[in-house]
Motif scaffolding. Structure first.
Motif, PDB file in Angstrom:
ATOM      1  N   UNK A  31     120.273   4.798   1.954  1.00  0.00           N
ATOM      2  CA  UNK A  31     118.972   4.538   1.347  1.00  0.00           C
ATOM      3  C   UNK A  31     118.325   5.825   0.845  1.00  0.00           C
ATOM      4  N   UNK A  32     118.495   6.901   1.595  1.00  0.00           N
ATOM      5  CA  UNK A  32     117.930   8.184   1.167  1.00  0.00           C
ATOM      6  C   UNK A  32     118.599   8.681  -0.110  1.00  0.00           C
ATOM      7  N   UNK A  33     119.898   8.520  -0.194  1.00  0.00           N
ATOM      8  CA  UNK A  33     120.620   8.958  -1.392  1.00  0.00           C
ATOM      9  C   UNK A  33     120.279   8.083  -2.596  1.00  0.00           C
ATOM     10  N   UNK A  34     120.080   6.810  -2.364  1.00  0.00           N
ATOM     11  CA  UNK A  34     119.695   5.926  -3.465  1.00  0.00           C
ATOM     12  C   UNK A  34     118.378   6.366  -4.091  1.00  0.00           C
ATOM     13  N   UNK A  35     117.447   6.817  -3.251  1.00  0.00           N
ATOM     14  CA  UNK A  35     116.169   7.299  -3.770  1.00  0.00           C
ATOM     15  C   UNK A  35     116.360   8.552  -4.628  1.00  0.00           C
ATOM     16  N   UNK A  36     117.218   9.451  -4.156  1.00  0.00           N
ATOM     17  CA  UNK A  36     117.453  10.688  -4.896  1.00  0.00           C
ATOM     18  C   UNK A  36     118.202  10.457  -6.202  1.00  0.00           C
ATOM     19  N   UNK A  37     118.989   9.395  -6.247  1.00  0.00           N
ATOM     20  CA  UNK A  37     119.872   9.156  -7.388  1.00  0.00           C
ATOM     21  C   UNK A  37     119.491   7.880  -8.137  1.00  0.00           C
ATOM     22  N   UNK A  38     118.218   7.521  -8.065  1.00  0.00           N
ATOM     23  CA  UNK A  38     117.760   6.257  -8.627  1.00  0.00           C
ATOM     24  C   UNK A  38     117.988   6.182 -10.136  1.00  0.00           C
ATOM     25  N   UNK A  39     118.100   7.328 -10.786  1.00  0.00           N
ATOM     26  CA  UNK A  39     118.292   7.353 -12.241  1.00  0.00           C
ATOM     27  C   UNK A  39     119.736   7.063 -12.652  1.00  0.00           C
ATOM     28  N   UNK A  40     120.657   6.989 -11.675  1.00  0.00           N
ATOM     29  CA  UNK A  40     122.062   6.766 -11.981  1.00  0.00           C
ATOM     30  C   UNK A  40     122.448   5.316 -11.686  1.00  0.00           C
ATOM     31  N   UNK A  41     123.258   4.738 -12.540  1.00  0.00           N
ATOM     32  CA  UNK A  41     123.699   3.355 -12.365  1.00  0.00           C
ATOM     33  C   UNK A  41     124.948   3.313 -11.487  1.00  0.00           C
ATOM     34  N   UNK A  42     124.742   3.665 -10.210  1.00  0.00           N
ATOM     35  CA  UNK A  42     125.838   3.747  -9.246  1.00  0.00           C
ATOM     36  C   UNK A  42     126.123   2.370  -8.659  1.00  0.00           C
ATOM     37  N   UNK A  43     127.404   2.093  -8.435  1.00  0.00           N
ATOM     38  CA  UNK A  43     127.813   0.888  -7.712  1.00  0.00           C
ATOM     39  C   UNK A  43     127.988   1.286  -6.246  1.00  0.00           C
ATOM     40  N   UNK A  44     127.026   0.883  -5.421  1.00  0.00           N
ATOM     41  CA  UNK A  44     127.033   1.290  -4.020  1.00  0.00           C
ATOM     42  C   UNK A  44     127.823   0.303  -3.167  1.00  0.00           C
ATOM     43  N   UNK A  45     128.685   0.855  -2.306  1.00  0.00           N
ATOM     44  CA  UNK A  45     129.463   0.064  -1.345  1.00  0.00           C
ATOM     45  C   UNK A  45     129.086   0.508   0.056  1.00  0.00           C
ATOM     46  N   UNK A  46     128.807  -0.443   0.926  1.00  0.00           N
ATOM     47  CA  UNK A  46     128.556  -0.101   2.325  1.00  0.00           C
ATOM     48  C   UNK A  46     129.853  -0.332   3.086  1.00  0.00           C
ATOM     49  N   UNK A  47     130.337   0.719   3.795  1.00  0.00           N
ATOM     50  CA  UNK A  47     131.664   0.640   4.407  1.00  0.00           C
ATOM     51  C   UNK A  47     131.649   0.996   5.893  1.00  0.00           C
ATOM     52  N   UNK A  48     130.470   0.943   6.500  1.00  0.00           N
ATOM     53  CA  UNK A  48     130.376   1.251   7.921  1.00  0.00           C
ATOM     54  C   UNK A  48     129.891   0.057   8.722  1.00  0.00           C
ATOM     55  N   UNK A  49     129.869   0.183  10.049  1.00  0.00           N
ATOM     56  CA  UNK A  49     129.321  -0.887  10.893  1.00  0.00           C
ATOM     57  C   UNK A  49     127.861  -1.131  10.544  1.00  0.00           C
TER      58      UNK A  49
END
Length: 227
Positions: free
Chosen positions: A63-81
């Motif tokens: 979530x912290x990285x998403x805020x920093x990189x909000x201008x990028x159209x990243x496809x985020x994958x959650x891969x942890x517990x």
């Protein structure tokens, strides 16, 4: 920038080479850059070098990285517990979750997915070697969980994910990954239509591609040592 770009090019070349050796089409093997414990500026560099999909293991860090990189159209994958108290924010922000091993978590993600967003693509994590230290559903319980989550409208059951025990011998690696392929075939014979196998990291990527991986998860080989 040059370091990360060069690493991505090397990994991309290896994916193409292994795909050719094992008669796979290169466009059927996708690279997921595992960015956990790496700074947001490194992710930005990788994105600018052409990498779109990034995997994170920890909800707060993601979530912290998403805020920093909000201008990028990243496809985020959650891969942890994933804990129950973290599902809402994950449901609101990611495209994929690879680590479903309980119906409760899948149900919460489905219920909490905003209506204006497409369903989250999910993989069931399978404890393929029945290790006590590893997360994941048992092989025996996989069909039941698959049936349960396939009824949920906010998620889309796409495939299976594994983290096998480390093996140096490629034939032993392939034997484990082939079991995952067998599970995929068994589920599809039961009426499912799963097309994703999230398996293979830096040390066993060749074996995973040989057996049919569609997503390989690579971190240190792209970004260097974690901080």
């Amino acid at each position: 920038m040059t370091f990360i770009r060069d690493k991505l090019q090397t990994i991309g070349a290896n994916i193409k080479r292994f795909s050719s050796v094992y008669q796979r089409s290169p466009n059927t093997v996708n690279l997921l850059a595992v960015s956990k414990k790496h700074r947001a500026d490194k992710i930005r560099q990788a994105f600018e070098a052409g990498q779109i999909a990034f995997g994170e293991n920890y909800a707060q860090e993601l979530l912290e990285k998403q805020k920093e990189l909000v201008d990028l159209d990243i496809e985020w994958h959650f891969i942890g517990p994933l804990q129950s108290n973290k599902t809402k924010r994950i449901a609101e922000t990611v495209s994929w979750v690879h680590t479903i091993d309980r119906f409760k978590i899948a149900k919460r993600l489905s219920d909490q997915r905003p209506d204006e967003l497409s369903p989250i693509s999910v993989c069931i994590q399978v404890n393929i070697s029945d290790e006590e230290s590893k997360s994941g559903v048992s092989i025996q319980d996989l069909p039941t969980l698959a049936k349960e989550i396939s009824t949920l409208s906010g998620i889309n059951f796409r495939g299976l994910m594994v983290i096998p025990p480390p093996k140096k011998d490629i034939e032993k690696q392939r034997t484990i990954f082939s079991k995952v392929v067998d599970l995929q075939k068994q589920l599809n014979k039961q009426g499912f239509n799963i097309d994703t196998l999230s398996m293979g990291m830096s040390h066993d990527m060749e074996a995973a591609i040989a057996e049919g991986a569609t997503i390989v998860r690579i971190g240190t080989a792209i970004f260097g040592d974690r901080e």
